[in-house]
Design a protein around this motif. Sequence first.
Motif, PDB file in Angstrom:
ATOM      1  N   TYR A  45       0.842  -1.205   0.000  1.00  0.00           N
ATOM      2  CA  TYR A  45       0.000   0.000   0.000  1.00  0.00           C
ATOM      3  C   TYR A  45       0.875   1.253   0.000  1.00  0.00           C
ATOM      4  N   CYS A  46       1.911   1.247   0.832  1.00  0.00           N
ATOM      5  CA  CYS A  46       2.795   2.421   0.920  1.00  0.00           C
ATOM      6  C   CYS A  46       3.645   2.604  -0.332  1.00  0.00           C
ATOM      7  N   HIS A  47       3.822   1.532  -1.115  1.00  0.00           N
ATOM      8  CA  HIS A  47       4.579   1.610  -2.357  1.00  0.00           C
ATOM      9  C   HIS A  47       3.658   1.675  -3.582  1.00  0.00           C
ATOM     10  N   ASN A  48       2.446   2.161  -3.334  1.00  0.00           N
ATOM     11  CA  ASN A  48       1.473   2.431  -4.401  1.00  0.00           C
ATOM     12  C   ASN A  48       1.086   1.192  -5.198  1.00  0.00           C
ATOM     13  N   ARG A  49       1.106   0.041  -4.538  1.00  0.00           N
ATOM     14  CA  ARG A  49       0.614  -1.192  -5.151  1.00  0.00           C
ATOM     15  C   ARG A  49      -0.713  -1.540  -4.471  1.00  0.00           C
ATOM     16  N   LYS A  50      -1.662  -0.620  -4.609  1.00  0.00           N
ATOM     17  CA  LYS A  50      -2.886  -0.693  -3.807  1.00  0.00           C
ATOM     18  C   LYS A  50      -3.771  -1.881  -4.182  1.00  0.00           C
ATOM     19  N   PHE A  51      -3.794  -2.263  -5.454  1.00  0.00           N
ATOM     20  CA  PHE A  51      -4.609  -3.426  -5.820  1.00  0.00           C
ATOM     21  C   PHE A  51      -4.049  -4.693  -5.174  1.00  0.00           C
ATOM     22  N   LEU A  52      -2.739  -4.879  -5.289  1.00  0.00           N
ATOM     23  CA  LEU A  52      -2.119  -6.054  -4.668  1.00  0.00           C
ATOM     24  C   LEU A  52      -2.282  -6.020  -3.148  1.00  0.00           C
ATOM     25  N   ALA A  53      -2.152  -4.823  -2.578  1.00  0.00           N
ATOM     26  CA  ALA A  53      -2.320  -4.678  -1.134  1.00  0.00           C
ATOM     27  C   ALA A  53      -3.720  -5.111  -0.710  1.00  0.00           C
ATOM     28  N   ARG A  54      -4.709  -4.667  -1.476  1.00  0.00           N
ATOM     29  CA  ARG A  54      -6.090  -5.032  -1.150  1.00  0.00           C
ATOM     30  C   ARG A  54      -6.329  -6.526  -1.352  1.00  0.00           C
ATOM     31  N   TRP A  55      -5.694  -7.088  -2.354  1.00  0.00           N
ATOM     32  CA  TRP A  55      -5.832  -8.524  -2.600  1.00  0.00           C
ATOM     33  C   TRP A  55      -5.282  -9.321  -1.419  1.00  0.00           C
ATOM     34  N   VAL A  56      -4.124  -8.913  -0.918  1.00  0.00           N
ATOM     35  CA  VAL A  56      -3.528  -9.603   0.231  1.00  0.00           C
ATOM     36  C   VAL A  56      -4.440  -9.478   1.449  1.00  0.00           C
ATOM     37  N   SER A  57      -4.983  -8.278   1.684  1.00  0.00           N
ATOM     38  CA  SER A  57      -5.843  -8.076   2.857  1.00  0.00           C
ATOM     39  C   SER A  57      -7.129  -8.881   2.741  1.00  0.00           C
ATOM     40  N   GLN A  58      -7.676  -9.005   1.524  1.00  0.00           N
ATOM     41  CA  GLN A  58      -8.894  -9.794   1.337  1.00  0.00           C
ATOM     42  C   GLN A  58      -8.615 -11.288   1.528  1.00  0.00           C
ATOM     43  N   TRP A  59      -7.458 -11.726   1.084  1.00  0.00           N
ATOM     44  CA  TRP A  59      -7.083 -13.125   1.323  1.00  0.00           C
ATOM     45  C   TRP A  59      -6.924 -13.382   2.816  1.00  0.00           C
ATOM     46  N   HIS A  69      -7.532  -3.108   6.949  1.00  0.00           N
ATOM     47  CA  HIS A  69      -7.269  -2.394   5.696  1.00  0.00           C
ATOM     48  C   HIS A  69      -5.770  -2.192   5.533  1.00  0.00           C
ATOM     49  N   PRO A  70      -5.256  -2.307   4.318  1.00  0.00           N
ATOM     50  CA  PRO A  70      -3.809  -2.154   4.104  1.00  0.00           C
ATOM     51  C   PRO A  70      -3.262  -0.808   4.558  1.00  0.00           C
ATOM     52  N   GLY A  71      -4.107   0.214   4.582  1.00  0.00           N
ATOM     53  CA  GLY A  71      -3.637   1.541   4.980  1.00  0.00           C
ATOM     54  C   GLY A  71      -3.499   1.732   6.475  1.00  0.00           C
ATOM     55  N   ALA A  72      -4.083   0.844   7.267  1.00  0.00           N
ATOM     56  CA  ALA A  72      -4.019   0.984   8.723  1.00  0.00           C
ATOM     57  C   ALA A  72      -2.587   0.831   9.213  1.00  0.00           C
ATOM     58  N   LYS A  73      -2.266   1.556  10.285  1.00  0.00           N
ATOM     59  CA  LYS A  73      -0.928   1.498  10.881  1.00  0.00           C
ATOM     60  C   LYS A  73      -0.998   0.699  12.173  1.00  0.00           C
ATOM     61  N   ILE A  74      -0.249  -0.390  12.223  1.00  0.00           N
ATOM     62  CA  ILE A  74      -0.289  -1.317  13.358  1.00  0.00           C
ATOM     63  C   ILE A  74       1.070  -1.306  14.055  1.00  0.00           C
ATOM     64  N   GLY A  75       1.054  -1.135  15.377  1.00  0.00           N
ATOM     65  CA  GLY A  75       2.293  -1.084  16.147  1.00  0.00           C
ATOM     66  C   GLY A  75       2.873  -2.462  16.437  1.00  0.00           C
ATOM     67  N   ARG A  76       3.845  -2.498  17.287  1.00  0.00           N
ATOM     68  CA  ARG A  76       4.562  -3.726  17.619  1.00  0.00           C
ATOM     69  C   ARG A  76       3.823  -4.493  18.717  1.00  0.00           C
TER      70      ARG A  76
END
Length: 224
Positions: A45-59, A69-76
């Motif tokens: 998502y951060c490297h502008n591969r939003k379709f692939l990012a969404r595909w991974v999140s849906q899988w 969502h691929p855009g969410a920021k998750i901590g450690r």
Amino acid sequence: MFQSLNETLEAYQRRDPAARSKLEILLLYQGVHATLYHRLAHWLYCHNRKFLARWVSQWSRFWTGIEIHPGAKIGRRLVIDHGMGIVIGETAEVGDDCLLYHGVTLGGTGKDHGKRHPTIGNNVLIGCGAKILGPFKVGDGARIAANSVVLSEVPQDATAVGIPAQIVRIAGRSTHYADEVDQTSVENPTLERLEALSARLEFVEQLLDRQFAPQIVGQGKGKN
């Protein structure tokens, strides 16, 4: 990457009494799988591969029952216990050392653009079924009780309960709620208000009885 994974597995061991080994957690815990999938989706998502990012999140959603969502920021060291039905929106942010139970939603309140999902601080516990809706912050060390609906900011080290959620406790000292794994030892503000109203009503009834009872008795004697 391996250090981050090892930290996550250790966090699961600390907070889940059923976790017996790191290998078991890595292979069988869907919360770990969802987090790993999200790391990949977020990178895309951060490297502008939003379709692939969404595909991974849906899988990941299909495989784990957890939608991030691929855009969410998750901590450690995020721990997702059970996890089924969790939804985390695009602009949501989750800090370090948080603990989420199944059915949690970090969502928005409309179709506005920009920041529209909550920011969760560090060491926050969010109980099962809780809904946190809107672009506000939940402070570090806060605790959200199960099935609460949070629509406004929650202060640091506070406990929120109810629909809509109300702040029922702000700790006088720093407390690691996420390590305590306690969702039930909280007060019910609605019940407290009902009890206060009931006590007030009883007081008013006693006051009226004392004031008018002598008059009623006197009227009864007059008729005799």
